[in-house]
Design a protein around this motif. Structure first.
Motif, PDB file in Angstrom:
ATOM      1  N   CYS A 200       0.839  -1.202   0.000  1.00 18.00           N
ATOM      2  CA  CYS A 200       0.000   0.000   0.000  1.00 18.00           C
ATOM      3  C   CYS A 200       0.877   1.257   0.000  1.00 18.00           C
ATOM      4  CB  CYS A 200      -0.920  -0.009   1.213  1.00 18.00           C
ATOM      5  SG  CYS A 200      -1.935   1.479   1.376  1.00 18.00           S
ATOM      6  N   LEU A 201       1.897   1.272   0.849  1.00 16.74           N
ATOM      7  CA  LEU A 201       2.792   2.420   0.931  1.00 16.74           C
ATOM      8  C   LEU A 201       3.583   2.600  -0.369  1.00 16.74           C
ATOM      9  CD1 LEU A 201       4.115   1.864   4.575  1.00 16.74           C
ATOM     10  CD2 LEU A 201       2.475   3.586   3.810  1.00 16.74           C
ATOM     11  N   ILE A 202       3.999   1.487  -0.972  1.00 22.31           N
ATOM     12  CA  ILE A 202       4.729   1.563  -2.244  1.00 22.31           C
ATOM     13  C   ILE A 202       3.822   2.092  -3.348  1.00 22.31           C
ATOM     14  CG2 ILE A 202       5.813   0.174  -4.058  1.00 22.31           C
ATOM     15  CD1 ILE A 202       6.959  -1.586  -1.820  1.00 22.31           C
ATOM     16  N   ALA A 231      -1.558  -6.334  -4.476  1.00 26.80           N
ATOM     17  CA  ALA A 231      -1.530  -6.099  -5.930  1.00 26.80           C
ATOM     18  C   ALA A 231      -2.507  -4.996  -6.320  1.00 26.80           C
ATOM     19  CB  ALA A 231      -1.866  -7.394  -6.671  1.00 26.80           C
ATOM     20  N   ILE A 232      -3.626  -4.927  -5.623  1.00 23.12           N
ATOM     21  CA  ILE A 232      -4.601  -3.866  -5.898  1.00 23.12           C
ATOM     22  C   ILE A 232      -3.994  -2.500  -5.571  1.00 23.12           C
ATOM     23  CG2 ILE A 232      -6.830  -2.901  -5.190  1.00 23.12           C
ATOM     24  CD1 ILE A 232      -7.807  -5.777  -4.763  1.00 23.12           C
ATOM     25  N   HIS A 233      -3.266  -2.428  -4.457  1.00 24.15           N
ATOM     26  CA  HIS A 233      -2.601  -1.167  -4.090  1.00 24.15           C
ATOM     27  C   HIS A 233      -1.542  -0.786  -5.132  1.00 24.15           C
ATOM     28  CE1 HIS A 233      -4.588  -0.791  -0.287  1.00 24.15           C
ATOM     29  NE2 HIS A 233      -4.117  -1.941   0.168  1.00 24.15           N
ATOM     30  N   ILE A 234      -0.787  -1.766  -5.602  1.00 25.28           N
ATOM     31  CA  ILE A 234       0.230  -1.480  -6.628  1.00 25.28           C
ATOM     32  C   ILE A 234      -0.430  -0.988  -7.910  1.00 25.28           C
ATOM     33  CG2 ILE A 234       2.057  -2.469  -8.059  1.00 25.28           C
ATOM     34  CD1 ILE A 234       2.863  -2.210  -5.159  1.00 25.28           C
ATOM     35  N   ARG A 239      -1.803   3.814 -11.942  1.00 26.83           N
ATOM     36  CA  ARG A 239      -2.793   4.585 -12.699  1.00 26.83           C
ATOM     37  C   ARG A 239      -2.204   5.882 -13.248  1.00 26.83           C
ATOM     38  NH1 ARG A 239      -8.301   3.156 -11.779  1.00 26.83           N
ATOM     39  NH2 ARG A 239      -8.979   5.308 -12.138  1.00 26.83           N
ATOM     40  N   LEU A 240      -1.504   6.615 -12.410  1.00 27.60           N
ATOM     41  CA  LEU A 240      -1.008   7.925 -12.822  1.00 27.60           C
ATOM     42  C   LEU A 240       0.508   8.017 -12.780  1.00 27.60           C
ATOM     43  CD1 LEU A 240      -3.648  10.172 -10.993  1.00 27.60           C
ATOM     44  CD2 LEU A 240      -3.704   9.302 -13.336  1.00 27.60           C
ATOM     45  N   GLY A 255      -3.613 -13.743  -6.902  1.00 23.90           N
ATOM     46  CA  GLY A 255      -4.634 -14.516  -7.598  1.00 23.90           C
ATOM     47  C   GLY A 255      -5.352 -13.685  -8.651  1.00 23.90           C
ATOM     48  N   ASP A 256      -6.516 -14.188  -9.082  1.00 20.67           N
ATOM     49  CA  ASP A 256      -7.262 -13.535 -10.161  1.00 20.67           C
ATOM     50  C   ASP A 256      -7.760 -12.149  -9.776  1.00 20.67           C
ATOM     51  OD1 ASP A 256      -6.915 -15.663 -11.890  1.00 20.67           O
ATOM     52  OD2 ASP A 256      -8.741 -16.681 -11.246  1.00 20.67           O
ATOM     53  N   ASN A 257      -8.106 -11.953  -8.505  1.00 25.99           N
ATOM     54  CA  ASN A 257      -8.621 -10.640  -8.087  1.00 25.99           C
ATOM     55  C   ASN A 257      -7.557  -9.558  -8.244  1.00 25.99           C
ATOM     56  OD1 ASN A 257     -10.346  -8.709  -7.040  1.00 25.99           O
ATOM     57  ND2 ASN A 257      -9.866  -9.194  -4.903  1.00 25.99           N
ATOM     58  N   GLY A 258      -6.355  -9.826  -7.746  1.00 27.90           N
ATOM     59  CA  GLY A 258      -5.270  -8.846  -7.888  1.00 27.90           C
ATOM     60  C   GLY A 258      -4.877  -8.656  -9.335  1.00 27.90           C
ATOM     61  N   ALA A 259      -4.862  -9.759 -10.097  1.00 24.90           N
ATOM     62  CA  ALA A 259      -4.496  -9.674 -11.514  1.00 24.90           C
ATOM     63  C   ALA A 259      -5.511  -8.851 -12.296  1.00 24.90           C
ATOM     64  CB  ALA A 259      -4.392 -11.074 -12.108  1.00 24.90           C
ATOM     65  N   ALA A 260      -6.785  -8.920 -11.906  1.00 27.97           N
ATOM     66  CA  ALA A 260      -7.829  -8.166 -12.601  1.00 27.97           C
ATOM     67  C   ALA A 260      -7.556  -6.668 -12.529  1.00 27.97           C
ATOM     68  CB  ALA A 260      -9.192  -8.486 -11.997  1.00 27.97           C
TER      69      ALA A 260
END
Length: 491
Positions: A200-202, A231-234, A239-240, A255-260
């Motif tokens: 999250c911090l990264i 992975a969601i935080h990364i 995005r920007l 897994g698939d959620n983070g990959a999405a």
């Protein structure tokens, strides 16, 4: 008589020299002035700070730039030496042009550095003007010593690459190395037990709506515990962010959620309310400072405000007018020569488009060259950020949403050794097909949970083979010694 005068003069001169010599040795470490010669400074400072067992300094001379670069087999040998436990504490340094005052790389591996030795290094490293790389593998850093090390890194004017592996920190404050003012271009944080909090911090350090790192080109987060949430935080940080070219998230239990979320940010995605608000602020600011054309600002601002009222016909008209911003209703024929403003309007979109392509061309060379996510010195100097992501000319308004064309700056993504199923492959395929100019040139998805002969993988491989500037063979290769997969099933 003359002889006695000469002897007296020589004696007085010798006494003066002795007095100067007696005053030279410093009494404390605070009095010591670093010379830039690491070998001498390290030994002397350790003695002044009463270090009992002074680590030795071992020199590895590199081939000068005039004689060529180090051969691959020599480089692999140096890698194996860096990641093995040392029987006795030592510093491995690499010189440039056989000059002992030109240390370009410092490697510390396999022994715990105490606070005193770290203090010695914090005094010496900033004085080495040519230092480019600092490698620290399993040196027993704590949260306190890491903060000290981070401050030292910020003081090294030419330090661009930091390898910090096998040093888990309770506070997971690795993001401090990639703050907005950081000059690092290459950072490896493998095997540091980074979890959701650290990720999250990264992610926040990579980019937020209000700030972004502008120098980091390569980030290696392999062999951590980032998971789907991390992975969601990364992905939020991607995005920007428009500087990062190479990212490794291999072996992170994704897994698939983070990959999405990672796949989504690579293709067209909808801006959030916060991002839309910030975009309007930037447009207004740009209009006031005449950074962009007022007509473009008014068009973009007008078609973003009512997010759910536009009719399809009005949207079509707006899209056409946005694509051709230089056209005007009134085209006076009285003036034989075009006005200065008109000439600018015709030229600016072409220039912006050319600038956008520039970092991607350089990135292609980087992504195809090295699986260890390193960027050559010459290439990293040439890569510059030229676009404010929220003012990307490819942003369009459709279906009640403001759609961003996606992150097409990232050229290499490694997701090997995770928990991705064929569902993830379909999402990446959709994003790759949606990418316009630029985008991924290398995508590693091997050693995941999908059949090796699935049709989706074959389609991805076909797309990536067409994008690969070096047209690498996709046949399997053995892993390198650190466990990083090379090109098996690589797309």
């Amino acid at each position: 008589m003359m002889k006695k005068r000469v002897e007296k003069y020589l004696k007085e001169k010798a006494d003066k020299v002795d007095c100067v010599t007696d005053e030279e040795p410093p009494k404390t470490a605070d009095d010591y002035q670093c010379s830039g010669n690491l070998e001498q400074d390290f030994t002397k400072l350790c003695k002044l700070m009463a270090v009992k067992d002074i680590p030795s300094v071992k020199i590895k001379q590199s081939t000068s730039t005039n004689r060529g670069v180090i051969e691959d087999n020599q480089f692999q040998t140096s890698l194996s030496q860096m990641t093995t436990w040392s029987s006795k504490p030592c510093l491995r340094i690499e010189l440039e042009n056989e000059d002992h005052s030109c240390v370009k790389e410092v490697k510390i591996s396999g022994w715990k550095m105490d606070e005193v030795v770290l203090q010695v290094l914090s005094r010496i490293l900033p004085s080495i003007s040519n230092l480019q790389c600092l490698h620290m593998w399993r040196v027993g850093l704590t949260d306190y010593t890491f903060t000290s090390m981070r401050n030292t890194v910020s003081l090294c004017s030419n330090l661009r690459k930091v390898v910090l592996e096998g040093n888990p920190l309770a506070e997971q404050s690795y993001h401090l190395l990639i703050a907005e003012d950081s000059m690092l271009t290459d950072l490896s944080l493998r095997n540091n037990r980074i979890g959701e909090e650290g990720a999250c911090l990264i992610g926040l350090a990579l980019s937020t709506v209000h700030s972004a790192n502008k120098n980091l080109l390569s980030l290696n987060l392999a062999f951590n515990s980032i998971g789907d949430a991390g992975a969601i935080h990364i992905s939020q940080g991607l995005r920007l962010n428009r500087s990062l070219l190479c990212l490794s998230l291999s072996y992170n239990q994704i897994g698939d959620n983070g990959a999405a979320h990672l796949a989504e940010v690579l293709g067209p995605f909808a801006l959030t309310h916060e991002e839309i608000v910030e975009r309007r602020k930037l447009l207004l600011k740009a209009e006031e400072s005449t950074m962009v054309q007022p007509s473009l600002v008014s068009l973009a601002d007008s078609h973003e405000r009512p997010l759910s009222v536009r009719s399809s016909s009005s949207l079509d008209r707006l899209n056409k007018s946005t694509k051709n911003p230089t056209k005007k209703k009134d085209n006076p024929k009285k003036e034989e020569k075009p006005a200065a403003g008109q000439a600018t309007k015709k030229e600016e979109p072409k220039v912006a488009k050319k600038d956008n392509k520039f970092p991607r061309v350089q990135a292609g060379k980087i992504a195809g060259k090295d699986n260890n996510l390193t960027v050559s010195e010459q290439e990293r100097v040439d890569v510059v950020e030229t676009v404010i992501p929220l003012l990307d000319p490819g942003i369009v308004h459709t279906g009640g949403k403001v759609i961003h064309p996606g992150n097409t700056c990232l050229t290499s993504l490694n997701l090997s050794g995770n928990k991705l199923s064929e569902q993830s492959l379909r999402m990446f395929l959709s994003s790759l097909e949606g990418q316009g100019e630029g985008g991924l040139l290398r995508l590693s998805l091997n050693r995941n949970q999908y059949p090796s002969d699935c049709d989706t993988l074959l389609k991805i491989q076909e797309i990536m083979s067409l994008r690969d500037p070096l047209k690498k063979n996709l046949s399997g290769q053995v892993d390198d010694e650190h466990g990083e997969p090379k090109t098996t099933n690589e797309a």
